[in-house]
Write an enzyme that holds these catalytic residues in place. Structure first.
Site, short mmCIF file in Angstrom:
data_model
loop_
_atom_site.label_atom_id
_atom_site.label_comp_id
_atom_site.label_asym_id
_atom_site.label_seq_id
_atom_site.Cartn_x
_atom_site.Cartn_y
_atom_site.Cartn_z
N CYS A 51 97.33 81.68 6.98
CA CYS A 51 96.68 80.83 8.00
C CYS A 51 96.54 79.40 7.47
O CYS A 51 95.75 79.14 6.56
CB CYS A 51 95.31 81.42 8.35
N CYS B 74 93.05 77.68 7.77
CA CYS B 74 92.08 78.29 6.86
C CYS B 74 92.04 77.56 5.52
O CYS B 74 90.99 77.47 4.87
CB CYS B 74 92.43 79.76 6.62
#
Length: 304
Positions: free
Chosen positions: A45, A48
């Site tokens: 991700c 993230c």
């Protein structure tokens, strides 16, 4: 100077990598006493990778008022399903074993800090932001009482804790204006972080600096009053009178003279009257009666 008096828990205790096996202990049980922010993330991700470090920084700055657990959803699919995690990053805050706040997706640093502050305050704690705001208020009171040097020290200490605290940055500029050190005030203002350079607090400080520079060159009120009265269309004399009045603390009369100049010739000197009015308004609080009345009168002339 440490303005935050929270506990000095080590970062390793504040921020943990959690698993399904440790979730009950790290999150549910720990949150009975201290709020816990849970960051649901995954190695693949992209957002993230940005959000996680900013969350860690905000949690570390809170010095024990909140803790953080990082959960890799690829390795904790049961918990992710129970929490109905549909996209990542997703962040939840737990207190007393229950989710109390949260958000999805990446956020800018300022909103992350506000989120952490909100979680701490919801749990009955005192957030770093709240403590710094109290310190700003104390410094503002020092400045209002004439203790500009003490105020400058306090504002500087606050910026040591949070370099992007716009209210403290603007306050530091205004404290140096109050001591008469306009060069230092300008240097501080020019060095403002980009994130807060257009904030209302710095815009106000910039306006006050411009007015302070004008005050240093202001002429004598009596002579300028006589000149403006002798020739009402002597626009330069009226403009100079407004500057002199402001320099002597007669802000309301300065605004009145500028409004009269605008009424007589709004285009004079490339709209100097209107520009000066906005500089005065920016230097004051938006709810100041002088600002409210002045803006109303100016608007009535513009749209007449």
């Amino acid at each position: 100077m440490d303005l935050l008096n929270g506990g000095n828990a080590p970062a390793t205790d504040l921020i943990k990598d959690g698993t399904e096996a440790t979730f009950m202990a790290d999150v549910v049980e720990t949150s009975q006493e201290t709020p816990v922010i849970v960051d649901f993330w995954a190695p693949w991700c992209g957002p993230c990778k940005t959000l996680g470090p900013m969350l860690e920084e905000a949690v570390t700055a809170a010095k024990g008022a909140v803790k953080m657990v990082k959960i890799n959803v690829d390795e904790a699919q049961t918990i992710a399903a129970q929490m109905r995690i549909q996209s990542i990053p997703t962040v939840y805050a737990f207190f007393k074993g229950q989710p109390v706040d949260g958000f999805q997706g990446a956020l800018p640093g300022s909103e992350i800090k506000a989120f952490v502050d909100r979680v701490i305050e919801a749990a009955g704690g005192e957030s770093p932001g709240g403590q710094l705001d109290d310190a700003v208020q104390a410094a503002e009171e020092m400045l209002a009482e004439g203790a500009a040097a003490d105020a400058a020290q306090t504002f500087a200490a606050i910026l040591g804790e949070d370099p992007n605290h716009a209210a403290a940055y603007g306050g530091l500029v205004r404290a140096h204006i109050a001591t008469g050190d306009l060069e230092q005030a300008e240097a501080i203002l020019n060095g403002a972080p980009a994130e807060i350079s257009t904030s209302a607090e710095l815009e106000a400080a910039h306006a006050q600096l411009e007015l302070a520079k004008q005050a240093a060159d202001a002429g004598p009120v009596a002579e300028l009053t006589a000149a403006a009265e002798a020739d009402p269309d002597n626009h330069q004399a009226r403009f100079d009178l407004a500057q002199a009045l402001h320099a002597n603390g007669n802000v309301e009369e300065a605004v009145a003279q500028l409004l009269e100049l605008f009424r007589r010739d709004r285009e004079w000197n490339e709209g100097a009257a209107k520009t000066q009015l906005f500089t005065i308004f920016d230097a004051l609080k938006s709810n100041d009666p002088i600002v409210l009345n002045g803006r109303r009168k100016l608007s009535s002339m513009i749209f007449a």
